[in-house]
Enzyme design. Sequence first.
Site, PDB file in Angstrom:
ATOM      1  N   ASP A  30       0.860  -1.191   0.000  1.00 63.33           N
ATOM      2  CA  ASP A  30       0.000   0.000   0.000  1.00 63.33           C
ATOM      3  C   ASP A  30       0.889   1.233   0.000  1.00 63.33           C
ATOM      4  O   ASP A  30       2.017   1.198   0.492  1.00 63.33           O
ATOM      5  CB  ASP A  30      -0.955   0.030   1.206  1.00 63.33           C
ATOM      6  N   LYS A  35      -0.913   2.957   7.151  1.00 60.32           N
ATOM      7  CA  LYS A  35      -1.653   1.702   7.010  1.00 60.32           C
ATOM      8  C   LYS A  35      -0.704   0.514   7.151  1.00 60.32           C
ATOM      9  O   LYS A  35      -0.966  -0.442   7.876  1.00 60.32           O
ATOM     10  CB  LYS A  35      -2.305   1.643   5.624  1.00 60.32           C
ATOM     11  N   THR A  86     -11.422   2.583  -7.045  1.00 60.66           N
ATOM     12  CA  THR A  86     -11.845   3.113  -8.346  1.00 60.66           C
ATOM     13  C   THR A  86     -13.048   4.028  -8.096  1.00 60.66           C
ATOM     14  O   THR A  86     -14.178   3.702  -8.488  1.00 60.66           O
ATOM     15  CB  THR A  86     -12.243   1.975  -9.312  1.00 60.66           C
ATOM     16  N   THR A 127     -13.101  -3.117  -9.110  1.00 65.65           N
ATOM     17  CA  THR A 127     -14.220  -3.017 -10.055  1.00 65.65           C
ATOM     18  C   THR A 127     -13.883  -1.917 -11.059  1.00 65.65           C
ATOM     19  O   THR A 127     -13.655  -0.771 -10.668  1.00 65.65           O
ATOM     20  CB  THR A 127     -15.513  -2.647  -9.296  1.00 65.65           C
ATOM     21  N   PHE A 167     -16.665 -10.023  -5.418  1.00 62.44           N
ATOM     22  CA  PHE A 167     -18.089  -9.926  -5.066  1.00 62.44           C
ATOM     23  C   PHE A 167     -18.309  -9.915  -3.557  1.00 62.44           C
ATOM     24  O   PHE A 167     -19.445 -10.055  -3.101  1.00 62.44           O
ATOM     25  CB  PHE A 167     -18.869 -11.088  -5.701  1.00 62.44           C
ATOM     26  N   LYS A 222     -19.293  -7.934 -13.317  1.00 61.21           N
ATOM     27  CA  LYS A 222     -19.279  -7.250 -12.015  1.00 61.21           C
ATOM     28  C   LYS A 222     -20.236  -6.051 -12.008  1.00 61.21           C
ATOM     29  O   LYS A 222     -21.052  -5.891 -11.105  1.00 61.21           O
ATOM     30  CB  LYS A 222     -17.843  -6.794 -11.691  1.00 61.21           C
ATOM     31  N   GLY A 271     -35.888   0.588   2.255  1.00 61.79           N
ATOM     32  CA  GLY A 271     -35.150   1.214   3.348  1.00 61.79           C
ATOM     33  C   GLY A 271     -34.829   2.656   3.032  1.00 61.79           C
ATOM     34  O   GLY A 271     -35.568   3.326   2.303  1.00 61.79           O
ATOM     35  N   CYS A 278     -19.548   0.777  -3.327  1.00 62.94           N
ATOM     36  CA  CYS A 278     -19.758   0.000  -4.558  1.00 62.94           C
ATOM     37  C   CYS A 278     -21.006   0.396  -5.330  1.00 62.94           C
ATOM     38  O   CYS A 278     -20.896   0.971  -6.416  1.00 62.94           O
ATOM     39  CB  CYS A 278     -19.792  -1.483  -4.223  1.00 62.94           C
ATOM     40  N   LYS A 281     -21.325   4.093  -6.877  1.00 60.69           N
ATOM     41  CA  LYS A 281     -20.342   4.447  -7.915  1.00 60.69           C
ATOM     42  C   LYS A 281     -20.361   3.463  -9.081  1.00 60.69           C
ATOM     43  O   LYS A 281     -20.094   3.838 -10.217  1.00 60.69           O
ATOM     44  CB  LYS A 281     -18.945   4.597  -7.322  1.00 60.69           C
TER      45      LYS A 281
HETATM   46  N1  LIG Z   1     -15.349  -2.650  -0.475  1.00 64.56           N
HETATM   47  C1  LIG Z   1     -16.130  -3.562  -1.039  1.00 64.56           C
HETATM   48  O1  LIG Z   1     -17.065  -4.085  -0.440  1.00 64.56           O
HETATM   49  C2  LIG Z   1     -15.860  -4.007  -2.454  1.00 64.56           C
HETATM   50  C3  LIG Z   1     -16.465  -5.177  -2.942  1.00 64.56           C
HETATM   51  C4  LIG Z   1     -16.212  -5.566  -4.252  1.00 64.56           C
HETATM   52  C5  LIG Z   1     -15.378  -4.810  -5.050  1.00 64.56           C
HETATM   53  N2  LIG Z   1     -14.800  -3.670  -4.554  1.00 64.56           N
HETATM   54  C6  LIG Z   1     -13.891  -2.913  -5.425  1.00 64.56           C
HETATM   55  O2  LIG Z   1     -12.555  -3.189  -5.024  1.00 64.56           O
HETATM   56  C7  LIG Z   1     -11.733  -2.022  -5.179  1.00 64.56           C
HETATM   57  C8  LIG Z   1     -11.082  -1.672  -3.861  1.00 64.56           C
HETATM   58  O3  LIG Z   1     -12.095  -1.369  -2.929  1.00 64.56           O
HETATM   59  P1  LIG Z   1     -11.763  -1.132  -1.373  1.00 64.56           P
HETATM   60  O4  LIG Z   1     -13.069  -0.891  -0.699  1.00 64.56           O
HETATM   61  O5  LIG Z   1     -10.872  -2.193  -0.889  1.00 64.56           O
HETATM   62  O6  LIG Z   1     -10.938   0.244  -1.483  1.00 64.56           O
HETATM   63  P2  LIG Z   1     -10.120   1.002  -0.343  1.00 64.56           P
HETATM   64  O7  LIG Z   1     -10.209   2.436  -0.699  1.00 64.56           O
HETATM   65  O8  LIG Z   1     -10.557   0.532   0.999  1.00 64.56           O
HETATM   66  O9  LIG Z   1      -8.616   0.503  -0.554  1.00 64.56           O
HETATM   67  C9  LIG Z   1      -7.832   0.810  -1.655  1.00 64.56           C
HETATM   68  C10 LIG Z   1      -6.369   0.860  -1.201  1.00 64.56           C
HETATM   69  O10 LIG Z   1      -5.519   0.971  -2.345  1.00 64.56           O
HETATM   70  C11 LIG Z   1      -4.399   1.771  -1.977  1.00 64.56           C
HETATM   71  N3  LIG Z   1      -3.688   2.210  -3.187  1.00 64.56           N
HETATM   72  C12 LIG Z   1      -4.079   3.095  -4.121  1.00 64.56           C
HETATM   73  N4  LIG Z   1      -3.139   3.206  -5.088  1.00 64.56           N
HETATM   74  C13 LIG Z   1      -2.140   2.350  -4.771  1.00 64.56           C
HETATM   75  C14 LIG Z   1      -0.887   1.981  -5.386  1.00 64.56           C
HETATM   76  N5  LIG Z   1      -0.482   2.493  -6.549  1.00 64.56           N
HETATM   77  N6  LIG Z   1      -0.115   1.086  -4.742  1.00 64.56           N
HETATM   78  C15 LIG Z   1      -0.490   0.536  -3.569  1.00 64.56           C
HETATM   79  N7  LIG Z   1      -1.661   0.841  -2.965  1.00 64.56           N
HETATM   80  C16 LIG Z   1      -2.478   1.720  -3.552  1.00 64.56           C
HETATM   81  C17 LIG Z   1      -5.019   2.849  -1.144  1.00 64.56           C
HETATM   82  O11 LIG Z   1      -4.051   3.499  -0.349  1.00 64.56           O
HETATM   83  C18 LIG Z   1      -6.036   2.058  -0.319  1.00 64.56           C
HETATM   84  O12 LIG Z   1      -5.491   1.625   0.903  1.00 64.56           O
HETATM   85  C19 LIG Z   1     -12.650  -0.959  -5.750  1.00 64.56           C
HETATM   86  O13 LIG Z   1     -12.567  -0.987  -7.139  1.00 64.56           O
HETATM   87  C20 LIG Z   1     -14.032  -1.407  -5.310  1.00 64.56           C
HETATM   88  O14 LIG Z   1     -15.051  -0.939  -6.167  1.00 64.56           O
HETATM   89  C21 LIG Z   1     -15.017  -3.265  -3.276  1.00 64.56           C
END
Ligand SMILES: NC(=O)c1ccc[n+]([C@@H]2O[C@H](COP(=O)([O-])OP(=O)(O)OC[C@H]3O[C@@H](n4cnc5c(N)ncnc54)[C@H](O)[C@@H]3O)[C@@H](O)[C@H]2O)c1
Length: 462
Positions: A30, A35, A86, A127, A167, A222, A271, A278, A281
Site C-alpha cells: 500500500d 496503514k 476506483t 471493479t 463480489f 461485475k 429502506g 460499490c 459508484k
Molecule cells: N469494499 C467492497 O465491499 C468491495 C467489494 C467488491 C469490489 N470492490 C472494489 O474493489 C476495489 C477496492 O475497494 P476497497 O473498498 O478495498 O478500497 P479502499 O479504498 O478501501 O482501498 C484501496 C487501497 O488501495 C491503496 N492504493 C491506491 N493506489 C495504490 C498503489 N499504486 N499502490 C499501492 N496501494 C495503492 C489505497 O491506499 C487504499 O489503501 C474498488 O474498485 C471497489 O469498487 C469493493
Amino acid sequence: MKITVIGTGYVGLTLGAGLANLGNEVCCLDVIEEKIAKLKSGKIPFFEPELDSLVDQNVKAKRLFFTNHKKEAIEHGQVIFIAVGTPSQKDKDGKFIDDIDLGYIDGAARDIATYASEYKLIVTKSTVPIGTAERIKKVIAEMTPKEGIVGGQKKSFDFDIASNPEFLREGAAIRDFENPDRIIIGVETEKAKALMTQLYQPLQRIGRPIVFTDIKSAEMIKYAANAMLATRISFMNELSRLCEKTGADIKEVARGIGLDDRIGPRFLQAGAGYGGSCFPKDVRGFIATAKQHGLDFSLLKVVDTINEKQKESLLPKIKKLVGDVKEKKIAIWGLSFKPKTDDIREATSLVLIHQLLKEGAQIQVYDPKAMENVRAYFSEQQRTGNGLSLMSDAYACVQDADCVVLVTEWNEFRLIDLSKVSGLVKQKNFVDGRNMYDPEEMKKLGFQYIGVGRGIGRGKII
Ligand SMILES: NC(=O)c1ccc[n+]([C@@H]2O[C@H](COP(=O)([O-])OP(=O)(O)OC[C@H]3O[C@@H](n4cnc5c(N)ncnc54)[C@H](O)[C@@H]3O)[C@@H](O)[C@H]2O)c1
C-alpha cells in the site's frame, strides 16, 4: 504460489489474507505508510469481522507480509492483483459525476511497468469499467517498449492480464472469500488460465464454481451484478412510496412477491437507500460506460435518482413527527452504510446529518463501529461540536431526544431495550429507516412511529 496484492483496503487485505490462508506466500503493498505501519504492528486499519485473526494467523505462519516498497512488492509476486480504489470522479463543486477515476489503476500499472523484469500475471480485482484491462496493457506498453528503447525507458517484460472481479460483502468478507457463490475469471491466454486455476483450486475442490470467460465479459459481469442488485433495491424503495400513499405495507408486499420462485426473497427490503463504496459508484460507472459507447442507460439513471431521493426521505418523516427541526434534538442510530462495517462512504447517515445541520437541529449520533470514521469525516468538514455530538452508546444517544431515527440496522439496535429508550427520550417519536421494529410494539410503548412504506396494512400507525 508467490502473490502480490496492490492496495490493502477492504478488498485487498481480505484477498491477501485469504490467499495466504490457502497456502500462498502473499505480499500486500500500500502507498499509505500509516496503514502498512499499523498492519506490521498487528492492527487492522478498518473493521471487518474475523479479519484480524486471519491476518494474525498468516503473518505468524510467514505466509503474509506487508510493505510500502513498490520494488520489493512487484518483484515478489508472479501473480499481481490490483485491488486499488476506483472512485467516481468529482466535479468542481466536489459532487460525484458518473465517470470513474482510474488514476489509482493507472498508478498501479505504472508501478508494475517500472519494477517488473520477468513474467507477471496482472489481475484486476478492483471493479473497473469495461476496457480497463486494455488500458492497463497500453500504460505498460508505453512505458516498456519492445523496440527502440530510448534513454530512461525500461526494458519490456512478458505479462498476461486477467480480470477477476470481487463480489465480497463488507461485514461478511472472509466468509465470501472462502465460500464464494462463483469465481469469475476473464483471461486471454492458456497460461493465465492455468495460473488462475492453480490459484483457486482449493476453492474449486470444495465445490465453488469457477467461470472462465473473456476479459470484457468478466469486467461487465461485475457491473451488471451490482446494477441488478441496485435496481431491485430502488424498485422496492419506489414501491414503498406507493405503499405509503395507498396504505399497503411494503413488508407484506416483499414477502408476497419474494415467495415467487422467479423473484426470490433477497434484496427486496425497502429502506433509506443504498450507500457504500460499490453500488452508487458502480451504477454511475455503468451509466458512464454506456454513454461512452453511445448508449443511454436510462433504467440505471432512474435507479440512481430513486436512491438519491430515498436517502433524502428521512427528513420529511422526522418533520412529520416534530415539525420544524430547528433546535430539536435528533438522535441517529447507525452511521455506517450497512451493518457489520465501519465504512461510511456514501452512507445515508451523512446525507441526513448534512440536511439536519443545515436546518439547525441538534444531532446526537451513535454507531457500534463507525464513530472514528464519522469523527474524521466531520472534523475535516469542521462540523463536530457544532450541532453534532458523537455519543458513547445507543442509550446516551437518545437522551432527551425529540425524535430517534434508525438509519443502519445493526443487531445491537435489534436487541435494544425499547422501554428503557422510551424513558430516556424527551418526545416519543421514532423514524425507522430500515423497518426494523414492529409498529404495533412501538405503538404500545407510546411511540409515534413511521417506517418505510408501511401504510395502513399491519403498521396503521400514522
Ligand atoms: N469494499 C467492497 O465491499 C468491495 C467489494 C467488491 C469490489 N470492490 C472494489 O474493489 C476495489 C477496492 O475497494 P476497497 O473498498 O478495498 O478500497 P479502499 O479504498 O478501501 O482501498 C484501496 C487501497 O488501495 C491503496 N492504493 C491506491 N493506489 C495504490 C498503489 N499504486 N499502490 C499501492 N496501494 C495503492 C489505497 O491506499 C487504499 O489503501 C474498488 O474498485 C471497489 O469498487 C469493493
